[in-house]
Design an enzyme around this catalytic site. Structure first.
Site, PDB file in Angstrom:
ATOM      1  N   ALA A  54       0.836  -1.202   0.000  1.00  0.00           N
ATOM      2  CA  ALA A  54       0.000   0.000   0.000  1.00  0.00           C
ATOM      3  C   ALA A  54       0.871   1.252   0.000  1.00  0.00           C
ATOM      4  CB  ALA A  54      -0.903   0.015   1.235  1.00  0.00           C
ATOM      5  N   THR A  55       0.511   2.191  -0.842  1.00  0.00           N
ATOM      6  CA  THR A  55       1.135   3.514  -0.879  1.00  0.00           C
ATOM      7  C   THR A  55       0.087   4.456  -1.451  1.00  0.00           C
ATOM      8  OG1 THR A  55       1.904   3.135  -3.122  1.00  0.00           O
ATOM      9  CG2 THR A  55       3.459   2.598  -1.357  1.00  0.00           C
ATOM     10  N   THR A  56       0.079   5.713  -1.259  1.00  0.00           N
ATOM     11  CA  THR A  56       0.955   6.654  -0.586  1.00  0.00           C
ATOM     12  C   THR A  56       0.107   7.398   0.453  1.00  0.00           C
ATOM     13  OG1 THR A  56       2.312   6.908  -2.563  1.00  0.00           O
ATOM     14  CG2 THR A  56       2.383   8.716  -0.987  1.00  0.00           C
TER      15      THR A  56
END
Length: 286
Positions: A56-58
């Protein structure tokens, strides 16, 4: 093995009714250590699993007059593939704080749930809220417990922010994989698109922002990150998938509604379309 008389009678074991630590994590470590992420059986050597787990990003966070805004894009990646287009990465930690996740998605969500339980357990046992610094320290300890998995490529690096009831202001805390805790001022970002998001935040953040302006800055920072980082998903206007954006003030945690976010996304897109049109006209005249 002898049977606990309380359990055999359909009641809770004695451990649950004996006064002890106000920390739920300490309770688990004593009575059910296998339930803690860092206490499970070690994985095989190497980081092959890390590439097969969604990441998971951002996440971005910034302060404004009266609180703090946290926002996260909705994309999760697994190598070069998009694993999910609508994952949620920003959660309420309690009534006056929020936590955003970056890193291995499954472990990060599990850590957030355990952190929520930790804060709720403390409040029930002590009859009082943990200070914002205390919450940040508890999260630091929990991240340190995941160090073994982090060394195998399954790292969890959250961003924590909240409204400090004692100081009357929003505050932001970042972490490293060893549990190191660092207070950030004005704004911060974590995740693969954080370099681009931070550059955007530096230009757009200014003292005296109100909540609406801060939400706009957060959305713009995520749009800028998505423009240069393939692992960051920008607002998906065709599917109506918007970032998760929340404010934390003296009134508590409040997630920004989808209709309001849609209007912000439309304004950002319109302004950028106008800028690009002006740039093309100037190029044509040149």
């Amino acid at each position: 093995m002898p049977t606990d008389p309380l359990t055999s009678a359909g009641r809770l074991p004695g451990a649950f009714t004996t006064p002890g630590s106000s920390s739920f994590v300490d309770f688990l470590a004593q009575h059910a250590p296998d339930l803690l992420p860092g206490r499970r059986a070690p994985l095989p050597a190497g980081d092959a699993l890390a590439g097969a787990a969604p990441h998971a990003t951002t996440i971005v966070a910034l302060t404004f007059d009266g609180g703090v805004v946290m926002a996260g894009d909705r994309r999760a990646t697994m190598g070069s593939q998009i694993a999910s287009r609508d994952i949620e990465k920003v959660f309420p930690a309690d009534d006056h704080s929020a936590v955003g996740i970056a890193g291995t998605a499954g472990l990060a969500v599990e850590l957030v749930r355990l952190f929520q339980l930790e804060l709720e357990h403390y409040e029930k046992i002590e009859g009082a809220l943990l200070s914002l610094d205390g919450k940040a320290n508890r999260l630091s300890t929990m991240i340190r417990g995941n160090l073994g998995l982090a060394m195998q490529g399954l790292a969890v690096v959250p961003l924590f922010a909240g409204y400090d009831l004692d100081r009357g202001a929003g505050r932001i805390f970042s972490y490293d994989v060893t549990g190191g805790r660092y207070e950030e001022h004005q704004h911060h970002s974590v995740g693969s698109g954080s370099v681009f998001a931070r550059g955007s935040l530096k230009k757009l953040w200014q003292p005296g922002l109100d909540a609406d302006a801060a939400v706009r800055v957060a959305v713009e920072a995520l749009v800028d990150a998505a423009d240069d980082d393939s692992a960051t998903g920008g607002p998906d206007r065709s599917r109506h998938i918007w970032p998760v954006v929340a404010t934390v003030t003296a009134a508590g945690y409040l997630r920004v509604g989808q209709d309001a976010l849609g209007e912000v996304v439309d304004r950002v897109a319109a302004d950028r379309d106008a800028q690009h049109a002006r740039a093309r006209r100037e190029e044509d005249r040149a």
